[in-house]
Design a protein around this motif. Structure first.
Motif, PDB file in Angstrom:
ATOM      1  N   VAL A  12       0.958  -1.365   0.162  1.00  0.00           N
ATOM      2  CA  VAL A  12       0.176  -0.356   0.239  1.00  0.00           C
ATOM      3  C   VAL A  12       0.859   1.087  -0.286  1.00  0.00           C
ATOM      4  CG1 VAL A  12      -0.185  -0.128   2.387  1.00  0.00           C
ATOM      5  CG2 VAL A  12      -1.610   0.872   0.945  1.00  0.00           C
ATOM      6  N   GLN A  13       0.674   2.552  -0.375  1.00  0.00           N
ATOM      7  CA  GLN A  13       1.413   3.776  -0.426  1.00  0.00           C
ATOM      8  C   GLN A  13       1.421   4.327   1.020  1.00  0.00           C
ATOM      9  OE1 GLN A  13      -0.512   5.843  -3.896  1.00  0.00           O
ATOM     10  NE2 GLN A  13       1.684   4.644  -5.097  1.00  0.00           N
ATOM     11  N   ALA A  14       1.862   5.153   1.148  1.00  0.00           N
ATOM     12  CA  ALA A  14       2.171   5.213   2.203  1.00  0.00           C
ATOM     13  C   ALA A  14       0.939   6.440   2.978  1.00  0.00           C
ATOM     14  CB  ALA A  14       3.008   6.965   2.293  1.00  0.00           C
ATOM     15  N   GLY A  15       0.028   6.422   3.874  1.00  0.00           N
ATOM     16  CA  GLY A  15      -1.772   7.771   3.759  1.00  0.00           C
ATOM     17  C   GLY A  15      -2.621   6.134   3.408  1.00  0.00           C
ATOM     18  N   SER A  85      -3.236   5.494   7.567  1.00  0.00           N
ATOM     19  CA  SER A  85      -2.651   6.584   7.665  1.00  0.00           C
ATOM     20  C   SER A  85      -1.369   6.054   8.047  1.00  0.00           C
ATOM     21  CB  SER A  85      -2.714   7.637   8.815  1.00  0.00           C
ATOM     22  OG  SER A  85      -4.026   8.281   8.809  1.00  0.00           O
ATOM     23  N   LEU A  86      -0.942   4.925   7.203  1.00  0.00           N
ATOM     24  CA  LEU A  86       0.236   3.834   7.274  1.00  0.00           C
ATOM     25  C   LEU A  86       1.229   5.088   6.832  1.00  0.00           C
ATOM     26  CD1 LEU A  86      -1.719   1.212   5.787  1.00  0.00           C
ATOM     27  CD2 LEU A  86       0.001   1.187   8.139  1.00  0.00           C
ATOM     28  N   LYS A  87       2.447   4.337   6.858  1.00  0.00           N
ATOM     29  CA  LYS A  87       3.743   5.140   6.829  1.00  0.00           C
ATOM     30  C   LYS A  87       4.637   3.946   6.573  1.00  0.00           C
ATOM     31  CE  LYS A  87       2.484   8.289  10.331  1.00  0.00           C
ATOM     32  NZ  LYS A  87       3.626   8.384  11.817  1.00  0.00           N
ATOM     33  N   PRO A  88       5.789   4.454   5.525  1.00  0.00           N
ATOM     34  CA  PRO A  88       6.824   3.238   5.480  1.00  0.00           C
ATOM     35  C   PRO A  88       7.350   2.256   6.407  1.00  0.00           C
ATOM     36  CG  PRO A  88       7.004   5.582   4.115  1.00  0.00           C
ATOM     37  CD  PRO A  88       5.949   5.707   5.398  1.00  0.00           C
ATOM     38  N   SER A 115       5.072   1.771   1.208  1.00  0.00           N
ATOM     39  CA  SER A 115       5.272   1.988  -0.080  1.00  0.00           C
ATOM     40  C   SER A 115       5.644   3.772  -0.161  1.00  0.00           C
ATOM     41  CB  SER A 115       5.552   2.271  -1.753  1.00  0.00           C
ATOM     42  OG  SER A 115       4.570   2.542  -2.493  1.00  0.00           O
ATOM     43  N   SER A 116       6.667   4.663  -0.256  1.00  0.00           N
ATOM     44  CA  SER A 116       6.509   5.634  -0.017  1.00  0.00           C
ATOM     45  C   SER A 116       6.321   6.895  -0.969  1.00  0.00           C
ATOM     46  CB  SER A 116       7.853   6.721   0.649  1.00  0.00           C
ATOM     47  OG  SER A 116       8.577   6.338  -0.230  1.00  0.00           O
TER      48      SER A 116
END
Length: 116
Positions: A12-15, A85-88, A115-116
């Motif tokens: 998943v992408q960041a955020g 709100s996932l972060k790297p 991923s960032s």
């Protein structure tokens, strides 16, 4: 013996958000609590979140408070981890755990990559 089956990991992408599930099965066990640990790349395993099975009290690592939410379905012997709100730095293998009166059981782990 208790078996734990995890699902819901991925990229998943960041955020972004992901929801992990962990279903317990087996014979004659009484759950005291369930929850999640994680092992980031090159680091030690760390506590993420836990829930008391009867009262529903929840516990979180400071690093995930306000972003992650743990919940349970008693009828299905399943615990969930909603991750927002996932972060790297949340990238890790996430392991479900289950505590009974006499033992602790672990799932096989599910990879979460942000991923960032």
């Amino acid at each position: 013996q208790v078996q734990l089956v995890e699902s819901g990991g991925g990229l998943v992408q960041a955020g972004g958000s992901l929801r992990l599930s962990c279903a317990a099965s087996g014979r004659s066990f009484s759950i005291v609590g369930m929850g999640w640990f994680r092992r980031p790349p090159g680091k030690e395993r760390e506590f993420v979140a836990g829930i008391n099975w009867s009262a529903g009290n929840t516990y979180y690592a400071d690093s995930v408070k306000g972003r992650f939410s743990i919940s349970r379905d008693n009828a299905k012997n399943t615990v969930y981890l909603q991750m927002n709100s996932l972060k790297p730095e949340d990238t890790a293998v996430y392991y479900c755990f289950l505590v009974t009166t006499y033992n602790t059981y672990w799932g096989q782990g599910t990879q979460v990559t942000v991923s960032s």
